[in-house]
Design an enzyme around this catalytic site. Structure first.
Site, PDB file in Angstrom:
ATOM      1  N   LEU A  22      62.438  -0.234  25.267  1.00 31.14           N
ATOM      2  CA  LEU A  22      61.739  -0.352  26.549  1.00 31.14           C
ATOM      3  C   LEU A  22      62.521  -1.190  27.559  1.00 31.14           C
ATOM      4  O   LEU A  22      63.140  -2.193  27.204  1.00 31.14           O
ATOM      5  CB  LEU A  22      60.355  -0.969  26.324  1.00 31.14           C
ATOM      6  CG  LEU A  22      59.456  -0.219  25.322  1.00 31.14           C
ATOM      7  CD1 LEU A  22      58.097  -0.901  25.229  1.00 31.14           C
ATOM      8  CD2 LEU A  22      59.301   1.250  25.686  1.00 31.14           C
ATOM      9  N   HIS A  41      59.860   1.356  31.912  1.00 32.11           N
ATOM     10  CA  HIS A  41      58.653   1.494  31.075  1.00 32.11           C
ATOM     11  C   HIS A  41      57.622   0.432  31.463  1.00 32.11           C
ATOM     12  O   HIS A  41      56.426   0.701  31.514  1.00 32.11           O
ATOM     13  CB  HIS A  41      59.000   1.313  29.601  1.00 32.11           C
ATOM     14  CG  HIS A  41      59.961   2.334  29.063  1.00 32.11           C
ATOM     15  ND1 HIS A  41      61.245   2.028  28.690  1.00 32.11           N
ATOM     16  CD2 HIS A  41      59.807   3.660  28.829  1.00 32.11           C
ATOM     17  CE1 HIS A  41      61.841   3.107  28.246  1.00 32.11           C
ATOM     18  NE2 HIS A  41      61.010   4.121  28.322  1.00 32.11           N
ATOM     19  N   GLN A  61      63.166  17.259  20.381  1.00 32.61           N
ATOM     20  CA  GLN A  61      63.668  17.439  21.745  1.00 32.61           C
ATOM     21  C   GLN A  61      65.160  17.139  21.870  1.00 32.61           C
ATOM     22  O   GLN A  61      65.693  17.102  22.971  1.00 32.61           O
ATOM     23  CB  GLN A  61      62.854  16.597  22.733  1.00 32.61           C
ATOM     24  CG  GLN A  61      63.007  15.092  22.586  1.00 32.61           C
ATOM     25  CD  GLN A  61      62.025  14.340  23.473  1.00 32.61           C
ATOM     26  OE1 GLN A  61      60.842  14.274  23.198  1.00 32.61           O
ATOM     27  NE2 GLN A  61      62.514  13.758  24.566  1.00 32.61           N
ATOM     28  N   GLN A 107      59.295   9.299  37.499  1.00 32.67           N
ATOM     29  CA  GLN A 107      59.866  10.415  38.276  1.00 32.67           C
ATOM     30  C   GLN A 107      61.358  10.616  38.005  1.00 32.67           C
ATOM     31  O   GLN A 107      61.926  11.602  38.446  1.00 32.67           O
ATOM     32  CB  GLN A 107      59.632  10.178  39.775  1.00 32.67           C
ATOM     33  CG  GLN A 107      58.192  10.443  40.165  1.00 32.67           C
ATOM     34  CD  GLN A 107      57.920  10.159  41.621  1.00 32.67           C
ATOM     35  OE1 GLN A 107      58.494   9.223  42.182  1.00 32.67           O
ATOM     36  NE2 GLN A 107      57.061  10.945  42.235  1.00 32.67           N
ATOM     37  N   GLN A 119      60.655  17.005  33.463  1.00 27.68           N
ATOM     38  CA  GLN A 119      59.674  16.717  32.405  1.00 27.68           C
ATOM     39  C   GLN A 119      58.290  16.511  33.023  1.00 27.68           C
ATOM     40  O   GLN A 119      57.297  17.070  32.554  1.00 27.68           O
ATOM     41  CB  GLN A 119      60.123  15.468  31.641  1.00 27.68           C
ATOM     42  CG  GLN A 119      59.079  14.873  30.734  1.00 27.68           C
ATOM     43  CD  GLN A 119      59.633  13.747  29.882  1.00 27.68           C
ATOM     44  OE1 GLN A 119      60.353  14.006  28.935  1.00 27.68           O
ATOM     45  NE2 GLN A 119      59.304  12.509  30.198  1.00 27.68           N
ATOM     46  N   SER A 145      67.150   4.061  29.006  1.00 26.61           N
ATOM     47  CA  SER A 145      67.575   3.461  27.728  1.00 26.61           C
ATOM     48  C   SER A 145      69.036   3.801  27.465  1.00 26.61           C
ATOM     49  O   SER A 145      69.760   3.036  26.823  1.00 26.61           O
ATOM     50  CB  SER A 145      66.702   3.981  26.590  1.00 26.61           C
ATOM     51  OG  SER A 145      65.352   3.712  26.875  1.00 26.61           O
TER      52      SER A 145
HETATM   53  O1  PAF Z   1      60.489  10.615  28.408  1.00 28.25           O
HETATM   54  C1  PAF Z   1      60.493  10.344  27.191  1.00 28.25           C
HETATM   55  O2  PAF Z   1      60.751   9.219  26.790  1.00 28.25           O
HETATM   56  C2  PAF Z   1      60.175  11.438  26.193  1.00 28.25           C
HETATM   57  O3  PAF Z   1      60.650  12.669  26.611  1.00 28.25           O
HETATM   58  C3  PAF Z   1      58.666  11.529  25.849  1.00 28.25           C
HETATM   59  C4  PAF Z   1      57.834  11.897  27.049  1.00 28.25           C
HETATM   60  C5  PAF Z   1      58.191  10.189  25.285  1.00 28.25           C
HETATM   61  C6  PAF Z   1      58.435  12.597  24.780  1.00 28.25           C
HETATM   62  O4  PAF Z   1      59.144  12.329  23.606  1.00 28.25           O
END
Ligand code: PAF
Length: 281
Positions: free
Chosen positions: A31, A35, A59, A148, A153, A186
């Site tokens: 984080l 975040h 992913q 954003q 996403q 990150s």
């Molecule tokens: O943005 C992220 O960190 C990831 O794509 C998420 C939304 C936590 C899904 O794994």
């Protein structure tokens, strides 16, 4: 602050909170201030805040950074505690994909994943959509908070919620930046000192295109060619894409008109950074 790693325990906790509003911040951990700003926004708008920390293998592509993705659970826990998070959900992959991996059921959104990162990272958004849907079903939040910086996403998740009738408000939150403009991520932790300097090309190329648009340039080819040549002149930088798309459809536009997104992914050394600017109305 509760720390839960089983889906059963999370569902039990959720049943006990039925008269409270739940704000949800899904993350992959490590984080940073980006975040934290999502957590702060969630704290202001909901009774209880849930943060998930889960590096979702579904992913990541075969040649991506799943195995090296930065992690520091202890630090994440202390950040969440100091920001008044009520519950951290930290499942492992066996817990999330307890019915087998890869899962037989996945979530796919048509069209919106065709360009930008979707074109470069095959299957990425199906992985994101599937895990976010699972997390939404487990947490059953009233509101979920997304940065954003990951605009594609965000737009895709807004579409899932709308089209699958999920009773969740998706709250877009502004990209958080360093004082010199680099979007917080990150993955910035992978950069060497020299690469950190080169990484400023990411916000700079977007701002450069905005300044050309403000001067009246509307030709997409001219804008993209100019931007790519700026990236080429930057040491350690290689463009993965630089695109201008319509805000609603995420399809390339032919001229500057209406609400658009100027978006880029640039490799700085081996680190792939993304950023975007939303422009127009
Ligand atoms: O943005 C992220 O960190 C990831 O794509 C998420 C939304 C936590 C899904 O794994």
């Amino acid at each position: 602050m509760l720390i839960i790693n089983s889906t059963k325990a999370l569902q039990k906790w959720r049943l006990e909170q039925d008269n409270k509003t739940i704000g949800f911040v899904p993350t992959m951990g490590y984080l940073h201030d980006g975040h934290m700003s999502l957590i702060k926004t969630a704290k202001l708008q909901t009774d209880l805040v849930v943060v998930s920390i889960f590096v979702n293998p579904l992913q990541f592509g075969a040649n991506e950074d799943l195995d090296n993705y930065p992690q520091n659970l202890e630090n994440d826990i202390s950040i969440c505690k100091s920001h008044g998070v009520d519950l951290i959900f930290t499942p492992n992959a066996n817990e999330i994909y307890s019915n087998g991996y890869p899962p037989k059921t996945t979530v796919h959104v048509e069209l919106l994943g065709d360009h930008l990162c979707g074109a470069k990272r095959t299957g990425h958004f199906d992985g994101v959509c599937t895990v976010v849907t699972k997390l939404f079903n487990l947490v059953r939040p009233n509101m979920a908070f997304f940065g954003q910086k990951d605009i594609q996403q965000l737009r895709i998740i807004e579409t899932i919620v709308k089209e699958l009738n999920m009773p969740i408000d998706i709250i877009p939150c502004k990209t958080q930046r360093t004082h010199d403009g680099l979007a917080l991520s990150s993955r910035n932790s992978y950069l060497s000192v020299a690469e950190e300097r080169s990484a400023l090309i990411v916000p700079n190329v977007l701002n450069h295109l905005v300044s050309l648009i403000k001067k009246g340039e509307t030709d997409i080819n001219t804008l993209i060619t100019d931007g790519i040549s700026l990236i080429r002149k930057t040491p350690n930088a290689k463009a993965d894409y630089l695109e201008i798309v319509d805000y609603d459809t995420l399809q390339p536009v032919h001229t500057i008109n209406g609400k658009i997104i100027i978006a880029t992914a640039i490799f700085i050394g081996s680190t792939r950074l993304i950023d975007n600017i939303i422009w127009g109305d």
